[in-house]
Structure formats: structure tokens, C-alpha cells
Design an enzyme around this catalytic site. Structure first.
Site, PDB file in Angstrom:
ATOM      1  CD  GLU A   1      -2.953  -0.642  -0.180  1.00  0.00           C
ATOM      2  OE1 GLU A   1      -3.124   0.547  -0.516  1.00  0.00           O
ATOM      3  OE2 GLU A   1      -3.421  -1.595  -0.823  1.00  0.00           O
TER       4      GLU A   1
ATOM      5  CB  CYS B   1     -19.067   3.848 -20.154  1.00  0.00           C
ATOM      6  SG  CYS B   1     -18.252   5.177 -19.236  1.00  0.00           S
TER       7      CYS B   1
ATOM      8  CB  CYS C   1     -14.192   3.480 -13.435  1.00  0.00           C
ATOM      9  SG  CYS C   1     -15.179   4.986 -13.288  1.00  0.00           S
TER      10      CYS C   1
ATOM     11  CB  CYS D   1     -23.074   5.060 -13.888  1.00  0.00           C
ATOM     12  SG  CYS D   1     -21.788   6.326 -13.922  1.00  0.00           S
TER      13      CYS D   1
ATOM     14  CB  CYS E   1     -19.278   0.145 -16.810  1.00  0.00           C
ATOM     15  SG  CYS E   1     -19.328   0.537 -15.058  1.00  0.00           S
TER      16      CYS E   1
END
Length: 349
Positions: free
Chosen positions: A38, A200, A193, A209, A203
DNA sequence: AAACCGGGGCA
DNA sequence: TGCCCAGGTTT
């Protein structure tokens, strides 16, 4: 309101099929390896991180090994990743964990955030991925996804919007699979995204959305406002005597362009007209407006509205004109003119 | 050249 | 608390 549980259900199904399941920190997924990944991923892409991650854990496979390492060694292992404050914070945090947490990462949000280099989002990623603890994340990927799915306008860096996004992120937490949920959001933002040209048509959230519905997928999230420098207006008069000369005015001894010769300048058209009628023999109504010229300073933008007028000369009645001077255009190069003024005069001759 | 980005630092 | 910055890389 969008049914939020739908979103995590759909995204987890997408993750099962299209997500990244063989990243090096996922096998084995220890808290130390999650933490290290991370931190490395904070400003660096997965494709770059993987090799560095492998080299790092080969040399320092667990938290106590990191804590006991010399700083030189840690920095050498980080060398090439950039943002070396991350490595210094990582090292310092490892020592703190040995000192205060028995050589483990703490399992509590507040204790994680108290460690250097770990904020709320990184802490959430560690909690969820290391121990499957429900905890939201809000990195750049998640911000982008939430702004689009919920149609949130405004730059997501503002405190009000960020607060709203944290609340949304919390509301989306599924009942199980916390580690997968975190990874799913990151993968979704990184591969589908995306910032530019999101996919899209493929998606799984398309039907709910808001950005897609409104055709605003490319407009959201609202970009960070440019450094909106304060803007000032200046009206500059290009007074031509019809015989190749223009009128220059010496600027005050202090302030911008101090003591330089410039064009007669006024804050607005009204004061320009008053000044003109007092000093100039001519017809202000014959002024021809030229295109506006923007001049950028480090601390503000100057919007210059030039006006070109052919005049007869100065009014004799005005005695105090030491700061006004007719100059042949051919002689302009002998004077130090402000750059935009020189540009203006070159354009109009 | 400018946008990017979680965390740190400071008022 | 809220605002801005540092730090390298990507677009």
C-alpha cells in the site's frame, strides 16, 4: 437513491471475473506485505511496484527485519521508486511497531493512522486486506468512481466533498469479503473506470451510473481548479499623433513595472475617459478597442483592454506632463518597455 | 508543461 | 479544522 448494496455486489462479481488476483502481495497476504504494498502503491502504479516489492520482501521479509535494517539499506531497496519520504516513514513506523505493538501492525484504525505514512485511506486498505476488517478506502480511484456513479460535481479535494465521499464509501461496504472489496474498487478504477476514456460500455455499474446517464463520464470528477490567480483589469490607451509617434507615460517609482515607460493606464473606461479629456486634444469617441491581451504575473493575471485613438496632441493647458512623452515608434527599442506593452505597440504599427 | 495524489505540516 | 505543499512520474 441508488441501492448501495447493488454496487458492491455488482463490483465484486466483476472483480471475480476481471480483477487482479495474482499480485505478489496477495500470496501470501500478510499484514506486513499488505502494508508495504500500500505504501509503494501510494504514488506508483502496480506495474512498477511489483518488481520493487519482490526485491524488498526478499531482502526484508517481515516487520522486525525492516525495523532492524539500516536506513541506508531501506533506502537502497527503495531506490528508483521515488518519494523517498515514504521509505523513511515506513522504516520509522516499523520501529514504532516493534517498540509499541510487539512487532506487529496494530489492528485498530486510530493506531494505524498514528503511524507515520499511514492516513485514513491506507489504514482502511490495511485493515480490510490484512484482517478482513470492514473499513472504507478513499484513494484516487475510489474518488473517481464515486463521483461518476453518484454524479457528484465539484473538485473531490474540497473538504465538503471529501466528507461526502467518505460517507458514501462507508455506506458501500459489503457484509463480507472486505479484502476483495478493497481490491475490487482499486482494480475497477485502475482498469475500467479510468480517468481518460473509461470503458463504460463494459461497465457493470452502467445502469445505475449518474455520470453515464447524463453523458458526463468524461467530465467527472471535476478537475482541480487551476491556480485561479486574482485577475485585474487595465485599460491602456494607444494614443497616436498621426505622425508615427505614440504617447508613453512613466509609471510610478514603486509597484509593478516601477519607473518603466508604459502606456497610459486606467482601471476602467470611465477614468480613462476623464483622464483623456483633461490631458488630450482629441475625440475619445473615436477610440477603437483592440483584442484583450492577458499578461500573467506570478501572483495575478492582468487583463489588458487596449484602445487605439488617433489624436491631435496634448492639451496646452496641462503643465504637468513630465511623465508623458511622445515617442517615435522607431525609437521604442531604446526604451525599457513592459513586455506586453511592447507587444501591443508592435502589433499596432 | 501540467496534472496527478495521499499524507504531512502548519495556521 | 482547513488549506497548502513536496515529491517524481505520467500525459
Amino acid at each position: 437513491m441508488i441501492p448501495n448494496q447493488d454496487i458492491s455486489t455488482r463490483l465484486l462479481a466483476w472483480f471475480d471475473q476481471y480483477g487482479r488476483h495474482d499480485l505478489p502481495w496477495q500470496h501470501p497476504r500478510t499484514p506486513y506485505r499488505v502494508w508495504l504494498s500500500e505504501i509503494m502503491l501510494q504514488q506508483t502504479q502496480v506495474s512498477v511496484v511489483t518488481a520493487y516489492f519482490q526485491r524488498f520482501v526478499d531482502a526484508l521479509p517481515n516487520l522486525p527485519a525492516l525495523a532492524n535494517a539500516r536506513q541506508d539499506k531501506v533506502l537502497a531497496l527503495w531506490s528508483g521508486l521515488g518519494y523517498y519520504a515514504r521509505a523513511r516513514n515506513l522504516h520509522a513506523a516499523a520501529k514504532l511497531c516493534v517498540e509499541h505493538h510487539n512487532g506487529d501492525l496494530p489492528h485498530e484504525l486510530a493506531a494505524l493512522i498514528a503511524l507515520p505514512g499511514i492516513g485514513r485511506s491506507t489504514a482502511g486498505a490495511i485493515l480490510s486486506q490484512a484482517w478482513n476488517t470492514p473499513a472504507p478506502i478513499l484513494d484516487g480511484n475510489v474518488k473517481r468512481v464515486l463521483c461518476r456513479v453518484f454524479g457528484i460535481e465539484g473538485w473531490p479535494g474540497t473538504p465538503a466533498i471529501e466528507k461526502q465521499l467518505w460517507t458514501l464509501a462507508e455506506s458501500l461496504l459489503p457484509d463480507a469479503r472486505q479484502a476483495d472489496w478493497t481490491q475490487a474498487q482499486m482494480d475497477f478504477g485502475a482498469t475500467l473506470c479510468t480517468r481518460h476514456n473509461p470503458a463504460c460500455p463494459q461497465c457493470p455499474l452502467q445502469m445505475l451510473c449518474v455520470a453515464w446517464r447524463d453523458g458526463r463520464s468524461n467530465a467527472l470528477p471535476t478537475p482541480k481548479p487551476g491556480k485561479t490567480l486574482p485577475q485585474r483589469d487595465a485599460h491602456m490607451l494607444i494614443l497616436d499623433d498621426g505622425q508615427g509617434r505614440v504617447l508613453l507615460q512613466r509609471r510610478p517609482p514603486a509597484g509593478i513595472w516601477a519607473a518603466l515607460w508604459s502606456l497610459p493606464e486606467h482601471a476602467n473606461n470611465e477614468t480613462a475617459q476623464v483622464w483623456f479629456q483633461r490631458h488630450i486634444d482629441g475625440d475619445f469617441g473615436a477610440a477603437r478597442a483592440l483584442p484583450v491581451l492577458i499578461h500573467g504575473f506570478s501572483h495575478y493575471r492582468l487583463r489588458i483592454q487596449p484602445q487605439l485613438i488617433t489624436v491631435n496632441g496634448l492639451r496646452c493647458a496641462v503643465g504637468d506632463n513630465a511623465d508623458l512623452r511622445w515617442i517615435h515608434r522607431a525609437d521604442l527599442h531604446t526604451l525599457g518597455l513592459p513586455a506586453p506593452v511592447r507587444k501591443l505597440l508592435e502589433q499596432t504599427q
